[in-house]
Scaffold this motif. Structure first.
Motif, PDB file in Angstrom:
ATOM      1  N   GLU A  50      63.990  38.443  -4.349  1.00  9.60           N
ATOM      2  CA  GLU A  50      64.101  39.997  -4.705  1.00  9.60           C
ATOM      3  C   GLU A  50      65.091  40.925  -5.263  1.00  9.60           C
ATOM      4  OE1 GLU A  50      60.816  41.423  -2.861  1.00  9.60           O
ATOM      5  OE2 GLU A  50      60.321  39.079  -3.386  1.00  9.60           O
TER       6      GLU A  50
ATOM      7  N   GLU B 299      55.544  39.586  -7.988  1.00  6.14           N
ATOM      8  CA  GLU B 299      54.865  39.732  -6.553  1.00  6.14           C
ATOM      9  C   GLU B 299      53.021  38.797  -7.538  1.00  6.14           C
ATOM     10  OE1 GLU B 299      53.374  39.544  -3.548  1.00  6.14           O
ATOM     11  OE2 GLU B 299      56.157  39.931  -3.412  1.00  6.14           O
TER      12      GLU B 299
ATOM     13  N   HIS C  25      50.880  37.474   0.958  1.00 11.35           N
ATOM     14  CA  HIS C  25      51.330  38.620  -1.199  1.00 11.35           C
ATOM     15  C   HIS C  25      50.256  39.105  -1.296  1.00 11.35           C
ATOM     16  CE1 HIS C  25      55.702  37.028  -1.208  1.00 11.35           C
ATOM     17  NE2 HIS C  25      55.198  35.963  -0.175  1.00 11.35           N
TER      18      HIS C  25
ATOM     19  N   LYS D 172      51.011  42.152   1.369  1.00  7.56           N
ATOM     20  CA  LYS D 172      52.323  42.662  -0.420  1.00  7.56           C
ATOM     21  C   LYS D 172      51.831  43.972  -1.382  1.00  7.56           C
ATOM     22  CE  LYS D 172      57.023  42.030  -1.071  1.00  7.56           C
ATOM     23  NZ  LYS D 172      58.090  41.853  -0.522  1.00  7.56           N
ATOM     24  N   LEU D 173      51.474  43.087  -1.682  1.00  5.39           N
ATOM     25  CA  LEU D 173      50.217  43.703  -3.542  1.00  5.39           C
ATOM     26  C   LEU D 173      49.813  44.689  -3.173  1.00  5.39           C
ATOM     27  CD1 LEU D 173      50.544  43.530  -6.215  1.00  5.39           C
ATOM     28  CD2 LEU D 173      48.820  41.551  -6.632  1.00  5.39           C
TER      29      LEU D 173
END
Length: 213
Positions: free
Chosen positions: A64, A74, A93, A96-97
């Motif tokens: 990160e 990502e 993810h 998250k994306l």
């Protein structure tokens, strides 16, 4: 092969809590619970090995902090997660994306919004609509497919799209980090938790076939 959606809790990988986990894993589980508001079953099962859980958290934090931007990171992660057919990683993810790419003026909740073309392509393992991100996806796969022995032309193409030699090595860091998590989640048959259910993913038969020798 059983999928995380259908498998029962494996005998060897308990769904630990901060109280039941090995002492060395308890601080990590407490931190994860505080950060997310719940304890993912995947993390609870990884706590069986405090070393692996701690190693993943440290490597993830390092990834990160790389010079790859959040969107590029990502893309690397979802490329690995779909290639390794990790249902949990893809769902996590995707969520998250979705937050990362959601328009700032949207009134829809992230889980109710349709997947963007970028996310849909990543989940389907198709070419991405963004040329530069597609080059990143292809380079990630090239590193995996060649065990790092990427042809000079492929590396040059990656660099020609605005990436740096440092970025190339950061892709390797991402591959190492998320190969660890995807394989561990598959080994423990970690399920997709309720908060991630809207982002559940089912691999194509071809993807599943590649996992079996």
């Amino acid at each position: 092969m059983p999928t995380p959606e259908s498998a029962t809790t494996p005998l060897h990988f308990a769904d630990h809590t901060p109280d039941s986990a090995p002492a060395a894993a308890r601080p990590a589980l407490e931190a994860i619970t505080k950060h997310l508001g719940y304890l993912p079953t995947g993390a609870a099962r990884l706590a069986t090995s405090p070393h692996l859980l701690d190693g993943f958290r440290k490597l993830s934090a390092l990834f990160e902090s790389t010079t790859l931007d959040p969107l590029s990171r990502e893309v690397v992660i979802l490329t690995i997660a779909t290639r390794n057919a990790c249902h949990l990683c893809v769902a996590m993810h995707t969520a998250k994306l979705t937050l990362l790419t959601a328009p700032s003026d949207t009134t829809a909740t992230p889980e109710s919004a349709p997947l963007s073309p970028l996310i849909s392509a990543l989940r389907a393992q198709r070419a991405l609509p963004d040329t530069r991100l597609e080059e990143l996806r292809r380079f990630t796969l090239a590193v995996l497919d060649t065990a790092g022995d990427v042809p000079p032309a492929a590396l040059q193409s990656f660099l020609a799209h605005g990436y740096t030699p440092q970025n190339a090595l950061e892709v390797v860091l991402g591959i190492g980090t998320y190969t660890m998590s995807t394989l561990a989640n598959r080994l423990t048959q970690a399920p997709v938790d309720a908060p991630l259910a809207p982002y559940a993913w089912h691999p194509s038969p071809q993807t599943e076939t590649t996992q079996t020798p």
